[in-house]
Design an enzyme around this catalytic site. Structure first.
Site, PDB file in Angstrom:
ATOM      1  N   LEU A  45       0.822  -1.220   0.000  1.00  0.00           N
ATOM      2  CA  LEU A  45       0.000   0.000   0.000  1.00  0.00           C
ATOM      3  C   LEU A  45       0.847   1.257   0.000  1.00  0.00           C
ATOM      4  O   LEU A  45       0.393   2.332  -0.362  1.00  0.00           O
ATOM      5  CB  LEU A  45      -0.911   0.016   1.234  1.00  0.00           C
ATOM      6  CG  LEU A  45      -1.961  -1.080   1.349  1.00  0.00           C
ATOM      7  CD1 LEU A  45      -2.651  -1.021   2.705  1.00  0.00           C
ATOM      8  CD2 LEU A  45      -2.985  -0.964   0.225  1.00  0.00           C
ATOM      9  N   LYS A  47       5.279   2.761   0.724  1.00  0.00           N
ATOM     10  CA  LYS A  47       6.626   2.421   1.172  1.00  0.00           C
ATOM     11  C   LYS A  47       7.375   3.660   1.627  1.00  0.00           C
ATOM     12  O   LYS A  47       7.075   4.768   1.213  1.00  0.00           O
ATOM     13  CB  LYS A  47       7.343   1.666   0.071  1.00  0.00           C
ATOM     14  CG  LYS A  47       8.352   2.389  -0.734  1.00  0.00           C
ATOM     15  CD  LYS A  47       8.812   1.493  -1.869  1.00  0.00           C
ATOM     16  CE  LYS A  47      10.040   2.097  -2.539  1.00  0.00           C
ATOM     17  NZ  LYS A  47      10.364   1.463  -3.807  1.00  0.00           N
ATOM     18  N   LYS A  49      11.066   5.106   4.170  1.00  0.00           N
ATOM     19  CA  LYS A  49      12.440   4.951   4.603  1.00  0.00           C
ATOM     20  C   LYS A  49      12.624   3.726   5.511  1.00  0.00           C
ATOM     21  O   LYS A  49      13.595   3.008   5.408  1.00  0.00           O
ATOM     22  CB  LYS A  49      12.819   6.205   5.379  1.00  0.00           C
ATOM     23  CG  LYS A  49      14.277   6.543   5.374  1.00  0.00           C
ATOM     24  CD  LYS A  49      14.451   7.942   5.926  1.00  0.00           C
ATOM     25  CE  LYS A  49      15.904   8.199   6.293  1.00  0.00           C
ATOM     26  NZ  LYS A  49      16.024   9.396   7.127  1.00  0.00           N
ATOM     27  N   PHE A  50      11.662   3.522   6.420  1.00  0.00           N
ATOM     28  CA  PHE A  50      11.856   2.489   7.437  1.00  0.00           C
ATOM     29  C   PHE A  50      11.134   1.187   7.145  1.00  0.00           C
ATOM     30  O   PHE A  50      11.180   0.256   7.921  1.00  0.00           O
ATOM     31  CB  PHE A  50      11.432   3.009   8.802  1.00  0.00           C
ATOM     32  CG  PHE A  50      12.278   4.140   9.272  1.00  0.00           C
ATOM     33  CD1 PHE A  50      13.557   3.898   9.757  1.00  0.00           C
ATOM     34  CD2 PHE A  50      11.831   5.436   9.206  1.00  0.00           C
ATOM     35  CE1 PHE A  50      14.366   4.942  10.175  1.00  0.00           C
ATOM     36  CE2 PHE A  50      12.633   6.492   9.624  1.00  0.00           C
ATOM     37  CZ  PHE A  50      13.899   6.244  10.109  1.00  0.00           C
ATOM     38  N   GLY A  51      10.426   1.142   6.041  1.00  0.00           N
ATOM     39  CA  GLY A  51       9.728  -0.096   5.735  1.00  0.00           C
ATOM     40  C   GLY A  51       8.540   0.128   4.821  1.00  0.00           C
ATOM     41  O   GLY A  51       8.417   1.167   4.188  1.00  0.00           O
ATOM     42  N   ASP A 162       0.454  15.182  12.591  1.00  0.00           N
ATOM     43  CA  ASP A 162       1.045  15.723  11.370  1.00  0.00           C
ATOM     44  C   ASP A 162      -0.034  15.755  10.287  1.00  0.00           C
ATOM     45  O   ASP A 162      -0.051  14.916   9.412  1.00  0.00           O
ATOM     46  CB  ASP A 162       2.219  14.836  10.975  1.00  0.00           C
ATOM     47  CG  ASP A 162       3.074  15.463   9.896  1.00  0.00           C
ATOM     48  OD1 ASP A 162       2.951  16.673   9.651  1.00  0.00           O
ATOM     49  OD2 ASP A 162       3.863  14.720   9.296  1.00  0.00           O
TER      50      ASP A 162
HETATM   51  C1  N15 Z   1       5.063   5.347  14.871  1.00  0.00           C
HETATM   52  C2  N15 Z   1       3.835   4.482  14.849  1.00  0.00           C
HETATM   53  C3  N15 Z   1       3.512   3.863  16.149  1.00  0.00           C
HETATM   54  C4  N15 Z   1       2.670   5.246  14.385  1.00  0.00           C
HETATM   55  C5  N15 Z   1       1.671   4.289  13.880  1.00  0.00           C
HETATM   56  N1  N15 Z   1       1.030   4.837  12.790  1.00  0.00           N
HETATM   57  C6  N15 Z   1       1.506   4.695  11.594  1.00  0.00           C
HETATM   58  O1  N15 Z   1       2.453   4.024  11.319  1.00  0.00           O
HETATM   59  C7  N15 Z   1       0.787   5.408  10.597  1.00  0.00           C
HETATM   60  N2  N15 Z   1       0.727   4.715   9.355  1.00  0.00           N
HETATM   61  C8  N15 Z   1      -0.389   4.393   8.754  1.00  0.00           C
HETATM   62  N3  N15 Z   1       1.759   4.404   8.597  1.00  0.00           N
HETATM   63  C9  N15 Z   1       1.276   3.851   7.507  1.00  0.00           C
HETATM   64  C10 N15 Z   1      -0.085   3.824   7.573  1.00  0.00           C
HETATM   65  C11 N15 Z   1      -0.994   3.388   6.580  1.00  0.00           C
HETATM   66  C12 N15 Z   1      -2.185   2.831   6.984  1.00  0.00           C
HETATM   67  C13 N15 Z   1      -0.717   3.556   5.223  1.00  0.00           C
HETATM   68  C14 N15 Z   1      -1.643   3.207   4.259  1.00  0.00           C
HETATM   69  C15 N15 Z   1      -2.864   2.664   4.662  1.00  0.00           C
HETATM   70  C16 N15 Z   1      -3.112   2.477   5.991  1.00  0.00           C
HETATM   71  N4  N15 Z   1      -4.345   1.963   6.117  1.00  0.00           N
HETATM   72  N5  N15 Z   1      -4.893   1.843   4.891  1.00  0.00           N
HETATM   73  C17 N15 Z   1      -4.005   2.268   4.008  1.00  0.00           C
HETATM   74  C18 N15 Z   1      -4.278   2.313   2.639  1.00  0.00           C
HETATM   75  N6  N15 Z   1      -5.430   1.985   2.099  1.00  0.00           N
HETATM   76  C19 N15 Z   1      -5.318   2.165   0.764  1.00  0.00           C
HETATM   77  C20 N15 Z   1      -6.246   1.969  -0.263  1.00  0.00           C
HETATM   78  C21 N15 Z   1      -5.854   2.265  -1.576  1.00  0.00           C
HETATM   79  C22 N15 Z   1      -4.558   2.712  -1.849  1.00  0.00           C
HETATM   80  C23 N15 Z   1      -3.638   2.887  -0.807  1.00  0.00           C
HETATM   81  C24 N15 Z   1      -4.052   2.609   0.506  1.00  0.00           C
HETATM   82  N7  N15 Z   1      -3.414   2.679   1.685  1.00  0.00           N
END
Ligand code: N15
Length: 302
Positions: A45, A47, A49-51, A162
């Site tokens: 879904l 990408k 820096k960290f994963g 943010d």
């Molecule tokens: C430091 C940490 C404890 C904070 C925790 N929160 C996060 O990591 C925030 N985070 C949320 N990082 C990545 C995401 C993330 C959640 C990225 C994408 C999605 C997500 N849930 N659903 C999606 C998602 N749905 C999609 C549907 C169509 C196209 C792309 C999509 N991405």
């Protein structure tokens, strides 16, 4: 610091905790922890820096989640162990319909896995780019959801999420979810190149002065403008020029744009340099533009 000490896996949330005293408590608990075996992994879904973030399905419940994979090596390299831990604790304690849930986490030798809520319709940013700008109904509905989510966060003493369009996701009903991608993952449709953008930051933030929850109210004004006009209000060729425009509160509505007087009024009440004079979250919810335009169900279809 050793990579295994980074965190202990969280026990499963979706399974009810048994109260019965158990002789084999240790075993019982470990059998309730999540592991990669519990999930079928699907398409990526996003990408960063960290994963990466993958679509995943919990095998037993068939529940769809977003599984975020973070490499421990990276976290240790940048000394982000404590920050990650703190953010995970904060995020998993938040539970609001407009805040993306962190359901749990687990880890193996190299990786940390975050089990996040899956937002079926993806980024609001994409919807905004697709149609150029949102209708007053859509904008007011998302804006009211965002305001409610922030009020909830402020009540939990969590400030400065943010909030940028790329951190806003939509579920299958078009309900807005704040997802704090923070420092670790960039979403797919990247808005600006690295370094981050100043566009959403309040004057006291870009000037590096002390700031409080009112920075979020400023950002709400910026987002309201961008929802309706398709571009943020202080956009400029360079960071320096954006900085100058923010400091001057150089705000204008192009004559070609069709924005209602009420929306302009609300934006003007939020984009105020003196942070103590910005409209409060409570007052935003009573503003005529919200009352008239926002869908009370918080959902958006089209
Ligand atoms: C430091 C940490 C404890 C904070 C925790 N929160 C996060 O990591 C925030 N985070 C949320 N990082 C990545 C995401 C993330 C959640 C990225 C994408 C999605 C997500 N849930 N659903 C999606 C998602 N749905 C999609 C549907 C169509 C196209 C792309 C999509 N991405």
């Amino acid at each position: 610091m050793s990579s295994t000490s980074i965190l202990h896996s969280q026990t499963r949330k979706m399974v009810s905790q048994t109260q019965e005293p158990n002789r084999r408590k240790e075993e019982e608990q470990s059998s309730r922890k999540w592991s990669l075996q519990d999930f079928d992994i699907g398409k990526p879904l996003g990408k960063g820096k960290f994963g990466r973030v993958y679509l995943a399905r919990e095998k037993k419940s068939k529940y769809m989640v977003a599984l975020k994979v973070i490499f421990k090596e990276q976290i240790e390299k940048y000394g982000l162990h404590n920050q990650l831990r703190r953010e995970m604790e904060i995020q998993s304690s938040l539970s609001h319909p407009n805040v993306l849930r962190l359901f749990g986490w687990f880890h193996d030798g190299q990786r940390i896995f975050l089990i996040l809520e899956y937002a079926h319709r993806g980024e609001l940013y994409r919807e905004l780019r697709k149609s150029g700008h949102l209708s007053e109904e859509q904008a007011a509905t998302y804006f009211a959801s965002l305001t409610r989510a922030l009020a909830y966060c402020h009540n939990q003493y969590v400030i400065h999420r943010d909030i940028k369009p790329e951190n806003l996701l939509l579920d299958f009903e078009g309900r807005l979810k704040i997802a704090d991608f923070g420092w670790s993952v960039q979403s797919r449709s990247k808005r600006h190149t690295m370094c981050g953008t100043l566009d959403y930051l309040a004057p006291e933030m870009v000037e590096n002065r002390a700031h409080d929850y009112a920075v979020d109210n400023w950002t709400l004004g910026v987002l309201c403008y961008e929802f309706l006009l398709g571009v943020p209000p202080f956009e400029a060729e360079s960071q320096t020029d954006t900085f100058k425009r923010i400091m001057k509160v150089d705000l204008s509505f192009p004559p070609t744009s069709h924005v209602s007087a009420e929306a302009k009024n609300l934006i003007n009440l939020l984009l105020v340099k003196d942070s103590t004079k910005r409209l409060s979250l409570q007052k935003i919810m009573k503003h005529p533009w919200i009352i008239k335009n926002a869908n009370p169900t918080g959902t958006c279809m089209d």
